[in-house]
Design an enzyme around this catalytic site. Structure first.
Site, mmCIF file in Angstrom:
data_model
loop_
_atom_site.group_PDB
_atom_site.id
_atom_site.type_symbol
_atom_site.label_atom_id
_atom_site.label_comp_id
_atom_site.label_asym_id
_atom_site.label_seq_id
_atom_site.Cartn_x
_atom_site.Cartn_y
_atom_site.Cartn_z
ATOM 1 C CG ASP A 44 -29.601 8.239 14.006
ATOM 2 O OD1 ASP A 44 -29.746 9.477 14.016
ATOM 3 O OD2 ASP A 44 -29.106 7.604 14.961
ATOM 4 C CB SER A 45 -33.381 12.418 12.153
ATOM 5 O OG SER A 45 -32.710 12.763 10.956
ATOM 6 C CG ASP A 83 -26.399 9.848 11.837
ATOM 7 O OD1 ASP A 83 -25.284 10.308 12.149
ATOM 8 O OD2 ASP A 83 -27.474 10.405 12.131
ATOM 9 C CE LYS A 113 -24.695 13.166 12.577
ATOM 10 N NZ LYS A 113 -25.312 12.524 13.752
ATOM 11 C CD GLU A 115 -26.479 10.261 18.312
ATOM 12 O OE1 GLU A 115 -26.746 9.911 19.476
ATOM 13 O OE2 GLU A 115 -27.353 10.508 17.465
ATOM 14 C CD GLU A 182 -29.374 17.043 18.049
ATOM 15 O OE1 GLU A 182 -28.639 16.213 17.471
ATOM 16 O OE2 GLU A 182 -30.610 16.938 18.105
HETATM 17 O O1 KIV Z 1 -29.959 12.189 12.628
HETATM 18 C C1 KIV Z 1 -29.859 13.390 12.356
HETATM 19 O O2 KIV Z 1 -30.590 13.939 11.537
HETATM 20 C C2 KIV Z 1 -28.833 14.155 13.051
HETATM 21 C C3 KIV Z 1 -28.959 15.637 12.991
HETATM 22 C C4 KIV Z 1 -30.028 16.058 13.913
HETATM 23 C C5 KIV Z 1 -27.680 16.295 13.270
HETATM 24 O O3 KIV Z 1 -27.977 13.590 13.650
#
Ligand code: KIV
Length: 275
Positions: A44-45, A83, A113, A115, A182
């Protein structure tokens, strides 16, 4: 060879490091995949790198599905992990399973994924029960910036580090196939990796993790924003791109582009008929 979650487990057992990079589009995913990177994270970056937000918080399920589809089409071998965006797994377990399912069914990802630690153990269990592999993410979790009060390195006291190790064990028990850690001191990244049997993929968590992940724009030097200390820039692609854009601009302005070799032809007889 198509990489699966069991490959991750075997790699850790054999002591082989796992490689992961983010990608958000077909072209980048194809290049990352061709380089033999084992896993592609549609992070989600993308909120920052693709959409220009200043955090990951505004990213929606529709954004994630759109970009995951592009990446899935480009990743022939790499394991695609998508994500779950902020608030897509926070409201109810039913909601979380539906949203995880959409990333698999519509996005074509092989895993999701999310968090967080203990507070999401039941949610993770439910998603895993749907036969969807889940990767955990603890430490500096960007979706919690407002709760953390900014992007701050985590696990810097013995008590906080113990908390992270406990979280990692809880996530393992809930059924995750891997955990991203992280923004923690290197010793803590190593300790977490030793505490669980699932692979720990570090980002700013030192060299003793079972694998590493970086945001592709950071490691290529194409993102103009903040560059965290843990980023190594492996190439200056941003500079190469800017120089190419300038050269293009110069050639268009001075008329040297397009040249003959970039130009379609029509035979003279046909042209004469036009005048
Ligand atoms: O969103 C993302 O790119 C991430 C990485 C920084 C692990 O979660």
């Amino acid at each position: 060879m198509k990489i699966t979650t069991s490959y991750f487990k075997k790699a850790k057992e054999k002591g082989e490091k796992i490689t992961m990079l983010t990608a958000y589009d077909y072209t980048t995913a194809s290049l990352v995949d061709a380089a033999g990177i084992e896993s592609i994270l549609v992070g989600d970056s993308l909120g920052m790198t693709m959409l220009g937000y200043d955090s990951t918080l505004p990213v929606t399920m529709e954004d994630m599905i759109h970009h995951t589809k592009c990446v899935s089409r480009g990743a022939k071998n790499a394991l695609v992990i998508a994500d779950m965006p902020f608030m897509s797994y926070h409201i109810s377990i039913e909601d979380s399973c539906i949203n995880a399912g959409r990333l698999i069914k519509e996005g074509g990802a092989a895993a999701v994924k999310l968090e967080g630690g203990e507070e999401f153990a039941e949610t993770i269990r439910a998603i895993v029960r749907c036969q969807i592999p889940v990767c955990g993410h603890i430490g500096l979790t960007p979706q919690s910036i407002n709760a953390f009060g900014g992007f701050k390195v985590q696990g810097k006291t013995a008590e906080a580090a113990r908390g992270l190790i406990k979280s990692a064990k809880t996530l393992e028990d809930a059924g995750v196939f891997a955990i991203v850690v992280e923004g923690v001191p290197a010793e803590i990244g190593g300790l977490i990796s030793k505490s669980v049997s699932v692979p720990v993929i570090g980002i700013g968590a030192g060299k003793d993790c079972d694998g590493q992940v970086l945001v592709v724009q950071d490691m290529l030097g194409t993102f103009p924003g903040h560059k965290p200390k843990f980023v190594k820039q492996f190439a200056s692609v941003g500079e190469v791109m800017t120089n190419a854009f300038k050269a293009y601009s110069d050639e268009v302005k001075n008329g040297s582009f397009p040249a003959d070799e970039h130009t379609y032809k029509i035979n003279d007889e046909e042209i004469k008929k036009l005048y």
